[in-house]
Design a protein around this motif. Structure first.
Motif, mmCIF file in Angstrom:
data_model
loop_
_atom_site.group_PDB
_atom_site.id
_atom_site.type_symbol
_atom_site.label_atom_id
_atom_site.label_comp_id
_atom_site.label_asym_id
_atom_site.label_seq_id
_atom_site.Cartn_x
_atom_site.Cartn_y
_atom_site.Cartn_z
ATOM 1 N N SER A 195 -8.699 -69.920 58.395
ATOM 2 C CA SER A 195 -9.500 -69.105 57.462
ATOM 3 C C SER A 195 -10.885 -69.726 57.314
ATOM 4 O O SER A 195 -11.147 -70.803 57.838
ATOM 5 N N LYS A 196 -11.721 -69.000 56.585
ATOM 6 C CA LYS A 196 -13.013 -69.568 56.227
ATOM 7 C C LYS A 196 -12.826 -70.572 55.107
ATOM 8 O O LYS A 196 -12.005 -70.345 54.207
ATOM 9 N N GLY A 199 -23.323 -69.096 67.416
ATOM 10 C CA GLY A 199 -22.423 -68.346 68.276
ATOM 11 C C GLY A 199 -20.966 -68.658 67.991
ATOM 12 O O GLY A 199 -20.121 -67.756 67.924
ATOM 13 N N ALA A 200 -20.651 -69.950 67.811
ATOM 14 C CA ALA A 200 -19.276 -70.347 67.522
ATOM 15 C C ALA A 200 -18.824 -69.835 66.160
ATOM 16 O O ALA A 200 -17.688 -69.356 66.001
ATOM 17 N N ASN A 201 -19.690 -69.941 65.163
ATOM 18 C CA ASN A 201 -19.341 -69.479 63.815
ATOM 19 C C ASN A 201 -19.139 -67.968 63.764
ATOM 20 O O ASN A 201 -18.219 -67.479 63.106
ATOM 21 N N GLU A 202 -19.986 -67.235 64.449
ATOM 22 C CA GLU A 202 -19.833 -65.776 64.461
ATOM 23 C C GLU A 202 -18.548 -65.370 65.190
ATOM 24 O O GLU A 202 -17.867 -64.430 64.781
ATOM 25 N N ALA A 203 -18.239 -66.068 66.268
ATOM 26 C CA ALA A 203 -17.012 -65.765 67.004
ATOM 27 C C ALA A 203 -15.781 -66.041 66.144
ATOM 28 O O ALA A 203 -14.815 -65.260 66.145
ATOM 29 N N ALA A 204 -15.813 -67.128 65.395
ATOM 30 C CA ALA A 204 -14.687 -67.460 64.524
ATOM 31 C C ALA A 204 -14.535 -66.425 63.412
ATOM 32 O O ALA A 204 -13.423 -65.980 63.099
ATOM 33 N N ALA A 205 -15.656 -66.026 62.804
ATOM 34 C CA ALA A 205 -15.606 -65.018 61.745
ATOM 35 C C ALA A 205 -15.103 -63.686 62.299
ATOM 36 O O ALA A 205 -14.302 -62.993 61.659
ATOM 37 N N PHE A 206 -15.556 -63.342 63.488
ATOM 38 C CA PHE A 206 -15.100 -62.108 64.133
ATOM 39 C C PHE A 206 -13.599 -62.160 64.395
ATOM 40 O O PHE A 206 -12.869 -61.179 64.166
#
Length: 412
Positions: free
Chosen positions: A407-408, A299-306
């Protein structure tokens, strides 16, 4: 408020057109059935007249003339009800009168079976309750016919036996043809109704899917109320368009709404590529969350990517705008209470201190920055490049340790 999910639904205009189409189809079928009965009645009258049954012929011809007259008088859609009632009455009574003139079932070659079309037509063109009344009337006429037949000598009117047999075949065949057409129409309408119901069901399910998380939607369809959960490690993201207020003051409403819809619709499209759930929009602010499925790290990773994707999109959009538009984003992870509120208009929302912190982070962030809490940063591990900000004061809340999401990470 703009940018909320707007599921597609059948328009009122479409529903109205469909209703008009059904009414027109029913009117045409009624005209067809009336014509199919009026034309044979004319020839039946000719046969009766040829064999000297002039009263029976007159009744059959009267049926044809009256049917054609009603078809002409009530040919328009607004005369549908009068046409229907007159045809039901004619179909019920005139075959019965022919039977009376020819002294019973056998002598009339069971011409009264044509009266069965009356309750069948009522079932197709009116209602089940109406059809029951017409059917009871039909049975009553059958009983009268039985009594007449019991006392009437065979072929008293002098119709040749061969003709009686032929008329039996013609009567039974004719009624069967009309009945079959009505049945086909009835089944077709039934299938059409089921199809429309299935479409409505699909629209309702799409509406639920757009408004609520899938698991919550399933619980709601099972009528589980109230729906309320305490969830841990949910990542909440707030994104606010900075500079939008001044932009809106200098533009016509259509242009303002169009831009906001364009931005938030793009956000919606990006969300569909991530395991996130849109919660709501508040003015020019956009709220989503991740980790509702108990996978806190994902959830945290997807939110950051979004967050990185929508930040890039708004920056590109701002380059083509004369007004200084930007995005401020705040992300936090924590425990929340989630549930569905409302009965006629469902709304899925989350509450808790974790939500307040995410909102305060967004308010504190500078335009172009993505400010995240320490707890969210810990879940991201090494997948993203972060810049420590130390303790950051938040309006109406104690300071929290924050990071700026840049950034990633390469290979992250």
């Amino acid at each position: 408020m703009s940018g909320d999910k707007k599921p597609e639904a059948p328009s009122p205009r479409f529903a109205m057109d469909a209703s008009l189409g059904d009414s027109e189809l029913s009117h045409r079928l009624l005209v067809l059935c009336a014509t199919m009965m009026a034309i044979p009645a004319f020839f039946w009258g000719g046969i009766y007249a040829y064999f000297g049954e002039y009263k029976a012929a007159a009744i059959a011809w009267a049926f044809t003339v009256i049917s054609i007259a009603t078809l002409f008088l009530f040919r328009k859609a607004k005369g549908y009800r009068l046409l229907r009632e007159s045809q039901l009455f004619l179909t019920l009574m005139l075959p019965f009168l022919v039977m009376l003139e020819l002294d019973g079932f056998i002598n009339s070659s069971a011409v009264i079976v044509w009266s069965l079309i009356s309750p069948m037509g009522a079932l197709v063109f009116a209602s089940r309750k109406t059809a029951i009344y017409w059917f009871v009337a039909f049975i009553f006429l059958i009983l009268i016919g039985a009594a007449i037949n019991y006392h009437a000598p065979a072929l008293e009117k002098g119709l040749p036996p061969e003709l009686v047999t032929i008329l039996f075949v013609m009567n039974l065949s004719g009624v069967s043809i009309v009945a079959f057409i009505l049945l086909v129409y009835f089944v077709t309408q039934k299938e059409k109704t089921y199809s429309l119901l299935e479409m409505e069901r699909g629209s309702s399910e799409n509406l639920i899917r757009n408004m609520l998380p899938e698991a919550i939607g399933e619980r709601l369809k099972q009528e589980q109320r109230p729906i309320a959960d305490r969830l841990d490690n949910v990542t909440i993201l707030f994104a606010d368009i900075s500079g939008f207020t001044s932009y809106a003051m200098n533009r016509p409403p259509e242009e303002v709404v169009s831009l906001l819809d364009r931005i938030f619709s793009h956000f919606d499209n990006i969300i569909s590529q991530h395991g996130l759930e849109k919660i709501k929009t508040i003015g020019d602010a956009y709220m989503v969350c991740g980790g509702l499925n108990d996978d806190a790290k994902a959830g945290a990773n997807e939110a950051a990517a979004f967050a990185l994707e929508i930040m890039t999109y708004v920056k590109q959009l701002a380059q083509a705008s004369p007004e200084p538009l930007g995005l401020r984003i705040g992300i936090n992870t924590g425990s929340v209470v989630a549930g569905v509120i409302g009965h006629s208009k469902y709304s899925y929302d989350i509450w808790g201190d974790a939500v307040n912190i995410a909102a305060r982070l967004q308010q504190t962030a500078r335009t172009g920055d993505i400010l995240i809490s320490e707890k969210t940063a810990q879940l991201l591990e090494n997948a993203f490049t972060l810049k420590p900000q130390g303790e950051t004061g938040l309006k109406g809340h104690t300071p929290v340790v924050t990071y700026t999401l840049l950034s990633k990470s390469i290979g992250g």
